[in-house]
Design a protein around this motif. Structure first.
Motif, mmCIF file in Angstrom:
data_model
loop_
_atom_site.group_PDB
_atom_site.id
_atom_site.type_symbol
_atom_site.label_atom_id
_atom_site.label_comp_id
_atom_site.label_asym_id
_atom_site.label_seq_id
_atom_site.Cartn_x
_atom_site.Cartn_y
_atom_site.Cartn_z
ATOM 1 N N UNK A 249 3.204 2.894 -0.181
ATOM 2 C CA UNK A 249 3.212 1.841 -1.183
ATOM 3 C C UNK A 249 1.817 1.328 -1.489
ATOM 4 N N UNK A 250 0.996 1.151 -0.445
ATOM 5 C CA UNK A 250 -0.385 0.704 -0.654
ATOM 6 C C UNK A 250 -1.148 1.734 -1.485
ATOM 7 N N UNK A 251 -1.035 3.002 -1.108
ATOM 8 C CA UNK A 251 -1.761 4.061 -1.830
ATOM 9 C C UNK A 251 -1.331 4.147 -3.291
ATOM 10 N N UNK A 252 -0.035 4.070 -3.528
ATOM 11 C CA UNK A 252 0.476 4.220 -4.887
ATOM 12 C C UNK A 252 0.125 3.023 -5.760
ATOM 13 N N UNK A 253 0.248 1.824 -5.220
ATOM 14 C CA UNK A 253 -0.074 0.640 -6.014
ATOM 15 C C UNK A 253 -1.568 0.544 -6.285
ATOM 16 N N UNK A 254 -2.372 0.912 -5.306
ATOM 17 C CA UNK A 254 -3.820 0.888 -5.517
ATOM 18 C C UNK A 254 -4.212 1.855 -6.629
ATOM 19 N N UNK A 255 -3.600 3.024 -6.611
ATOM 20 C CA UNK A 255 -3.878 4.027 -7.647
ATOM 21 C C UNK A 255 -3.375 3.563 -9.010
ATOM 22 N N UNK A 256 -2.137 3.073 -9.039
ATOM 23 C CA UNK A 256 -1.556 2.649 -10.307
ATOM 24 C C UNK A 256 -2.355 1.511 -10.940
ATOM 25 N N UNK A 257 -2.810 0.572 -10.122
ATOM 26 C CA UNK A 257 -3.591 -0.552 -10.655
ATOM 27 C C UNK A 257 -4.908 -0.064 -11.255
ATOM 28 N N UNK A 258 -5.530 0.897 -10.607
ATOM 29 C CA UNK A 258 -6.793 1.440 -11.121
ATOM 30 C C UNK A 258 -6.558 2.209 -12.421
ATOM 31 N N UNK A 259 -5.476 2.970 -12.475
ATOM 32 C CA UNK A 259 -5.195 3.761 -13.677
ATOM 33 C C UNK A 259 -4.829 2.871 -14.870
ATOM 34 N N UNK A 260 -4.385 1.667 -14.604
ATOM 35 C CA UNK A 260 -3.972 0.776 -15.681
ATOM 36 C C UNK A 260 -5.080 -0.156 -16.162
#
Length: 263
Positions: A249-260
């Motif tokens: 969850x940490x990895x995915x949210x960190x990535x998603x926030x950066x991509x957005x």
């Protein structure tokens, strides 16, 4: 279509339709019939919205609270508590179980965030990652080599309905799955680079495939070698490690926030 009208006797554990549905607890039967079971109002509501429900079984005690789900189901039947318990795989059944069709998986065009699971045998962890991937806006989840069946009852429950929200590929070879995507592949590893350092450098803004291995063993060397980088979540306190679902969850949210972030 509701088969059970007022005064109609509830189906029992020996009823033919209940017996047929019970077989779907086993993977071989699921694959043969291309159907699986979803338990509880939340999962069934999402399954109905996805058009996946074939048949709904319910008990008298939940009818007053969830009559809308019974009405929406293409076919439904009142069952005894004993019959419902035989269909459910939980200690305290929630009073509703649906027979659902297997879901189609269409590869999304130009995905930016993909999750690939390798040899994850714990259905609870797999369902939790699927739920986190859905919440983070991932485009696809791949259940790769030797991973649990996403239609396993515990995995379906742990996904909290997310199984019905995004494409899920099952039974793929991990290496072949990774070759499908024109994206950086990041292997989750306890000794990997700090995920927040990658965020700060802007590297997570690119299309990304996250590769997760089992909680007790992680990824083997050959599979980890398919990734461009190994990345981990730093431990700042005294905990030995993070649960796989939490780390994912940490990895995915960190990535998603950066991509957005606005470009």
């Amino acid at each position: 279509m509701t088969d059970s009208q007022p005064g109609t006797e509830a189906f029992t554990i020996r009823s033919s339709r209940v017996s047929a549905a019970r077989k779907l607890v086993r993977r071989r039967a699921r694959d043969k019939e291309r159907k699986f079971l979803a338990e509880g109002p939340q999962a069934i509501r999402e399954a109905l919205a996805a058009g996946a429900v074939r048949e709904l079984f319910y008990t008298e005690r939940v009818l007053s609270r969830h009559a809308d789900l019974v009405r929406e189901a293409p076919r439904s039947a009142l069952v005894t508590e004993e019959a419902l318990a035989a269909l459910a795989e939980t200690v305290t059944p929630q009073g509703m179980v649906a027979v659902c069709d297997y879901l189609e998986c269409l590869l999304p065009p130009d995905p930016r965030l993909v999750v690939v699971l390798d040899r994850i045998s714990d259905p609870g962890n797999a369902g939790t990652i699927l739920r986190a991937a859905d919440a983070a806006g991932a485009d696809l989840v791949v259940f790769g080599s030797d991973s649990v069946d996403p239609y396993n009852g515990k995995c379906v429950r742990s996904s909290a309905g997310s199984l019905f929200h995004l494409p899920v590929m099952r039974g793929a070879d991990t290496g072949e799955a990774l070759s499908l995507f024109d994206a950086q592949v990041l292997a989750a590893a306890a000794d990997g680079e700090d995920v927040f350092a990658l965020r700060d450098s802007g590297d997570l803004a690119a299309p990304t495939v996250w590769l997760f291995g089992s909680e007790p063993h992680g990824l083997d060397d050959d599979t980890a070698g398919l990734a461009h980088r190994k990345v981990g979540v730093p431990i700042w306190g005294g905990a030995e490690s993070l649960n796989l679902g939490v780390a994912a969850g940490v990895c995915l949210y960190t990535t998603a926030a950066e991509q957005r972030k606005p470009s």
